[in-house]
Write a protein that holds these residues in place. Structure first.
Motif, mmCIF file in Angstrom:
data_model
loop_
_atom_site.group_PDB
_atom_site.id
_atom_site.type_symbol
_atom_site.label_atom_id
_atom_site.label_comp_id
_atom_site.label_asym_id
_atom_site.label_seq_id
_atom_site.Cartn_x
_atom_site.Cartn_y
_atom_site.Cartn_z
ATOM 1 N N LEU A 373 -0.396 2.358 -0.345
ATOM 2 C CA LEU A 373 0.179 2.984 -1.534
ATOM 3 C C LEU A 373 0.963 4.243 -1.180
ATOM 4 C CD1 LEU A 373 -2.737 2.624 -4.126
ATOM 5 C CD2 LEU A 373 -0.527 1.455 -4.181
ATOM 6 N N GLY A 374 0.856 4.694 0.099
ATOM 7 C CA GLY A 374 1.633 5.831 0.559
ATOM 8 C C GLY A 374 0.822 7.048 0.943
ATOM 9 N N PHE A 375 -0.523 6.951 0.863
ATOM 10 C CA PHE A 375 -1.367 8.087 1.221
ATOM 11 C C PHE A 375 -1.527 8.143 2.741
ATOM 12 C CE2 PHE A 375 -2.738 6.871 -3.083
ATOM 13 C CZ PHE A 375 -2.575 8.085 -3.747
ATOM 14 N N ASN A 376 -1.737 9.373 3.277
ATOM 15 C CA ASN A 376 -1.914 9.498 4.721
ATOM 16 C C ASN A 376 -3.351 9.185 5.134
ATOM 17 O OD1 ASN A 376 -3.553 11.843 4.405
ATOM 18 N ND2 ASN A 376 -1.732 13.153 4.322
ATOM 19 N N ARG A 427 -4.553 -7.769 -11.292
ATOM 20 C CA ARG A 427 -3.671 -8.880 -10.896
ATOM 21 C C ARG A 427 -2.446 -9.018 -11.792
ATOM 22 N NH1 ARG A 427 -0.285 -11.954 -10.624
ATOM 23 N NH2 ARG A 427 -0.198 -14.021 -9.638
ATOM 24 N N PHE A 428 -2.610 -8.894 -13.111
ATOM 25 C CA PHE A 428 -1.531 -9.261 -14.027
ATOM 26 C C PHE A 428 -0.732 -8.075 -14.564
ATOM 27 C CE2 PHE A 428 -4.659 -12.761 -14.369
ATOM 28 C CZ PHE A 428 -3.855 -13.801 -13.951
ATOM 29 N N TRP A 429 -1.190 -6.834 -14.304
ATOM 30 C CA TRP A 429 -0.422 -5.674 -14.766
ATOM 31 C C TRP A 429 0.853 -5.545 -13.942
ATOM 32 C CZ3 TRP A 429 -0.531 -0.308 -12.593
ATOM 33 C CH2 TRP A 429 0.204 0.586 -13.383
ATOM 34 N N PRO A 430 2.014 -5.457 -14.569
ATOM 35 C CA PRO A 430 3.286 -5.410 -13.831
ATOM 36 C C PRO A 430 3.426 -4.207 -12.893
ATOM 37 C CG PRO A 430 3.669 -5.914 -16.142
ATOM 38 C CD PRO A 430 2.236 -5.516 -16.020
ATOM 39 N N GLY A 431 2.750 -3.115 -13.205
ATOM 40 C CA GLY A 431 2.898 -1.913 -12.385
ATOM 41 C C GLY A 431 1.952 -1.841 -11.202
ATOM 42 N N SER A 432 1.110 -2.877 -11.039
ATOM 43 C CA SER A 432 0.131 -2.878 -9.943
ATOM 44 C C SER A 432 0.825 -2.845 -8.589
ATOM 45 C CB SER A 432 -0.750 -4.118 -10.050
ATOM 46 O OG SER A 432 -1.738 -4.124 -9.055
ATOM 47 N N GLY A 433 0.442 -1.886 -7.750
ATOM 48 C CA GLY A 433 1.027 -1.748 -6.431
ATOM 49 C C GLY A 433 2.331 -0.988 -6.427
ATOM 50 N N ILE A 434 2.862 -0.697 -7.618
ATOM 51 C CA ILE A 434 4.132 0.019 -7.726
ATOM 52 C C ILE A 434 3.882 1.447 -8.195
ATOM 53 C CG2 ILE A 434 6.391 0.061 -8.858
ATOM 54 C CD1 ILE A 434 6.143 -3.013 -9.110
ATOM 55 N N VAL A 436 1.715 4.373 -8.146
ATOM 56 C CA VAL A 436 0.729 4.720 -7.118
ATOM 57 C C VAL A 436 -0.625 5.097 -7.691
ATOM 58 C CG1 VAL A 436 0.203 6.292 -5.224
ATOM 59 C CG2 VAL A 436 2.525 5.379 -5.494
ATOM 60 N N TRP A 437 -0.673 6.152 -8.488
ATOM 61 C CA TRP A 437 -1.971 6.648 -8.943
ATOM 62 C C TRP A 437 -2.651 5.690 -9.912
ATOM 63 C CZ3 TRP A 437 -4.776 10.068 -6.604
ATOM 64 C CH2 TRP A 437 -4.162 11.037 -5.794
ATOM 65 N N GLU A 438 -1.853 5.021 -10.756
ATOM 66 C CA GLU A 438 -2.438 4.035 -11.668
ATOM 67 C C GLU A 438 -3.043 2.866 -10.887
ATOM 68 O OE1 GLU A 438 0.466 5.428 -11.902
ATOM 69 O OE2 GLU A 438 0.916 6.050 -13.964
ATOM 70 N N SER A 439 -2.337 2.425 -9.846
ATOM 71 C CA SER A 439 -2.848 1.323 -9.018
ATOM 72 C C SER A 439 -4.110 1.738 -8.285
ATOM 73 C CB SER A 439 -1.778 0.894 -8.010
ATOM 74 O OG SER A 439 -0.637 0.400 -8.663
ATOM 75 N N PHE A 440 -4.123 2.963 -7.761
ATOM 76 C CA PHE A 440 -5.322 3.467 -7.089
ATOM 77 C C PHE A 440 -6.502 3.511 -8.054
ATOM 78 C CE2 PHE A 440 -7.978 7.267 -6.531
ATOM 79 C CZ PHE A 440 -8.655 6.893 -5.381
ATOM 80 N N TYR A 500 -0.688 -8.651 -2.429
ATOM 81 C CA TYR A 500 -1.749 -9.669 -2.373
ATOM 82 C C TYR A 500 -1.921 -10.389 -3.717
ATOM 83 C CZ TYR A 500 -2.894 -6.987 1.821
ATOM 84 O OH TYR A 500 -2.845 -6.339 3.031
ATOM 85 N N ARG A 501 -0.808 -10.789 -4.304
ATOM 86 C CA ARG A 501 -0.837 -11.444 -5.606
ATOM 87 C C ARG A 501 -1.627 -12.761 -5.570
ATOM 88 N NH1 ARG A 501 0.612 -8.001 -9.718
ATOM 89 N NH2 ARG A 501 2.625 -6.995 -9.313
ATOM 90 N N ARG A 502 -1.374 -13.565 -4.567
ATOM 91 C CA ARG A 502 -2.073 -14.845 -4.449
ATOM 92 C C ARG A 502 -3.573 -14.622 -4.260
ATOM 93 N NH1 ARG A 502 0.129 -16.841 0.189
ATOM 94 N NH2 ARG A 502 -1.620 -16.031 1.404
ATOM 95 N N GLY A 503 -3.937 -13.683 -3.390
ATOM 96 C CA GLY A 503 -5.345 -13.414 -3.137
ATOM 97 C C GLY A 503 -6.072 -12.888 -4.364
ATOM 98 N N LEU A 504 -5.417 -12.030 -5.121
ATOM 99 C CA LEU A 504 -6.037 -11.483 -6.328
ATOM 100 C C LEU A 504 -6.273 -12.563 -7.374
ATOM 101 C CD1 LEU A 504 -4.023 -8.136 -6.664
ATOM 102 C CD2 LEU A 504 -6.459 -8.357 -6.138
ATOM 103 N N LEU A 505 -5.356 -13.516 -7.483
ATOM 104 C CA LEU A 505 -5.542 -14.611 -8.428
ATOM 105 C C LEU A 505 -6.723 -15.481 -8.015
ATOM 106 C CD1 LEU A 505 -4.416 -16.026 -10.939
ATOM 107 C CD2 LEU A 505 -2.974 -17.413 -9.407
ATOM 108 N N GLN A 506 -6.849 -15.736 -6.716
ATOM 109 C CA GLN A 506 -7.984 -16.511 -6.223
ATOM 110 C C GLN A 506 -9.304 -15.789 -6.523
ATOM 111 O OE1 GLN A 506 -6.842 -16.806 -2.113
ATOM 112 N NE2 GLN A 506 -5.534 -18.608 -2.424
ATOM 113 N N LEU A 507 -9.348 -14.471 -6.299
ATOM 114 C CA LEU A 507 -10.559 -13.693 -6.581
ATOM 115 C C LEU A 507 -10.906 -13.726 -8.063
ATOM 116 C CD1 LEU A 507 -10.067 -10.516 -4.335
ATOM 117 C CD2 LEU A 507 -11.486 -12.523 -3.876
ATOM 118 N N TRP A 508 -9.889 -13.727 -8.910
ATOM 119 C CA TRP A 508 -10.123 -13.741 -10.363
ATOM 120 C C TRP A 508 -10.808 -15.036 -10.781
ATOM 121 C CZ3 TRP A 508 -7.374 -16.002 -14.808
ATOM 122 C CH2 TRP A 508 -7.737 -15.404 -16.032
#
Length: 565
Positions: A373-376, A427-434, A436-440, A500-508
């Motif tokens: 996500l960009g953290f050190n 998995r389905f939120w459009p901002g996931s991975g984009i 930063v802080w919301e995804s974290f 990891y869109r495919r992996g997250l769907l499998q986990l769901w």
């Protein structure tokens, strides 16, 4: 004779049934009212205690008590000399003994769990310090290394139990800790893919069976109701350890270049040395049983003679089968087959296979996902702490609620429902991975999913209903959990990065599947109990006693046993 003198004489007569209170009676009538009040209070306390112990005492019937006395002698049960069907104790005495057990046994087990957690999970901190590039590895290689670890861990479960039951967990567990600590320290010399795979396999093989071994040792001292709460302490301790590892990694990884070592090598070296010290100390912390606490390291022992009887009898009254095998008795191949073919525990193994796949996947990738996500390096390790804190709260909360309501199936449903909702958002939120802080924040909330492992371990222990099968059944359950962990290590793939869109769907979908599985497990055990009760209730008292003394049914196959659910 005055009225007070008459009352005093009457009280002295009543006290013949309560010798322990003879010193409470004065030689004259002075302060009689106060003495009378004390006597009434003491008699009430004794009566209440007697009623309490009798109501939960399966040995009240003399024939049943004699049957188990002969059985314990036949099996050479190490605590048989303390068995006393008529022994009574107060609630205050029991609380004092439990407090001592919490320190001597539960706290010691927590410390040994720390050693396990450090050496199997500090790899998560190491990968934030260029561990993969330094060794020329990619995500798939990392997955393979973790898979090797869990495969070796799984394959070692039953052999470890066989060895531990023969040597005794008080001997084998310290050997395990020392052995894997030495291998962990040797990771300083990692030079590439082959050495990474070899050390992962060795650590997994040595650690395999450790949890089941330790649960078996704990069952020698705690009742089935107390066990799940103590296990929740252990996994809370492990999470606290993860927080400490993250803080330690923040400092240790800064040693990159010292002695010519990269930061991750220092992490393996110093944390491996720390767990080695725990392993050496565990030889002191562990004892074979409540009646075997006196040795050259503990010359006075842990308990008084009366406390020893309390420990032993409270355990046997909770589960009389705990005395049907001594603690240095090996498990035969026949016993092993009985455990493997025990279909009544298969539903719990299935839950263990599915329930934690999502959590294990995030556990392996949480630091890497945070880093991407960009953290050190250093901020990434510190940002794991909120997830661990929430995880502890959820773990303790769901385990406490399970024991409070005396329910396992419905309470455990909270975990997959929570997981399906939060993972669905990730998995389905459009901002996931984009964003930063919301995804974290979303990743953190999901990773803190209520962990039902403590409930399931205790559940397996209860429903095995035999010390002959408990250790192997615990190992079987852990094997199913490790199979789930193997699956988890291969969900996120290199071609699916970074979201990891495919992996997250499998986990769901896997998380959703755990919901009907828990419901079916509940209905199965309810049906099994009703089927047994129907046969048992039709038997006369003589037939029941004959069954208890002569049946060849064992463990959870006995008609007088009821499954927890």
């Amino acid at each position: 004779m005055t009225s007070n003198s008459q009352e005093l004489a009457l009280s002295k007569g009543l006290l013949q049934s309560y010798p322990s209170m003879q010193d409470k009676v004065p030689t004259d009538s002075t302060n009689f009212k106060e003495v009378e009040k004390n006597i009434e209070t003491e008699i009430s306390s004794i009566t209440e205690t007697s009623s309490r112990t009798q109501s939960v005492n399966p040995f009240v019937d003399p024939a049943t008590a004699q049957y188990y006395r002969e059985l314990y002698e036949k099996t050479n049960y190490e605590c048989r000399s303390a068995f006393d069907p008529d022994f009574e104790w107060t609630e205050t005495e029991e609380k004092k003994v439990v407090r001592k057990l919490n320190v001597r046994v539960a706290l010691a087990a927590c410390l040994m769990f720390v050693a396990l957690q450090i050496d199997r999970t500090n790899l998560h901190q190491a990968i934030t310090d260029n561990f993969l590039p330094d060794l020329g590895l990619n995500t798939n290689d990392y997955n393979t290394g973790n898979t090797i670890f869990y495969v070796c861990f799984l394959l070692a479960e039953i052999p470890s139990q066989m060895i531990s039951k023969r040597l005794g967990p008080d001997i084998f567990i310290p050997i395990q800790i020392c052995a894997w600590s030495i291998v962990a320290m040797c990771q300083v010399a990692l030079s590439g893919k082959a050495s990474f795979y070899i050390t992962r396999g060795l650590i997994g093989a040595i650690e395999g069976g450790f949890i089941a071994d330790l649960v078996l040792w704990l069952s020698y001292f705690f009742t089935s109701k107390e066990l799940s709460i103590r296990l929740s302490w252990f996994w809370s301790t492990l999470t606290i350890t993860q927080i400490c590892i993250a803080l330690a990694a923040f400092g240790i990884l800064r040693l990159r270049g010292v002695f010519g070592y990269p930061g991750w090598a220092h992490l393996f070296l110093w944390e491996g040395l720390f767990t080695l010290l725990i392993g050496m100390g565990s030889f002191y912390m562990m004892v074979p049983s409540a009646l075997q606490t006196k040795n050259w390291m503990h010359p006075k022992g842990w308990f008084t003679d009366r406390e020893e009887k309390i420990v032993v009898n409270r355990i046997l009254r909770d589960d009389p089968t705990k005395g049907t095998m001594h603690n240095r008795q090996a498990i035969s191949l026949k016993m092993l087959w009985v455990c493997l073919s025990d279909y009544d525990l298969w539903p719990l193994y299935a839950i263990g296979l599915l329930a934690y796949i999502g959590h294990f996947t995030f556990g392996s990738y949480f630091t890497l996902m945070t880093r991407e996500l960009g953290f050190n390096t250093f901020d990434t390790n510190l940002l794991t702490i909120p997830a661990y804190f929430l995880y502890i709260c959820n773990l303790l909360g769901i385990t406490w609620l399970s024991e409070k309501l005396n329910d396992r199936s419905y309470i455990s449903l909270i975990a997959p429902v929570y997981g399906a909702i939060t993972l669905g958002v990730v998995r389905f939120w459009p901002g996931s991975g984009i964003k930063v802080w919301e995804s974290f924040a979303l990743n953190t909330i999901y990773y803190a999913i209520p962990y039902i492992h403590a409930i399931l371990v205790s559940w397996v222990s209860r429903n095995s209903n035999s010390v002959r099968t408990r250790s192997i059944c615990s190992a079987m359950y852990n094997m199913s959990v490790q199979m789930g962990a193997i699956i988890a290590q291969n969900v996120f793939r290199e071609d699916d990065r970074p979201l990891y869109r495919r992996g997250l769907l499998q986990l769901w979908f896997v998380t959703l599947a755990a919901i009907p599985l828990l419901l079916l497990t509940k209905f199965y055990y309810v049906w099994r109990n009703k089927s047994k009760a129907k046969i048992w209730d039709m038997m006369s008292e003589d037939e029941k006693m004959n069954y208890i003394c002569n049946t060849t049914d064992d463990g959870n196959k006995r008609l007088d046993f009821r499954f927890a659910h």
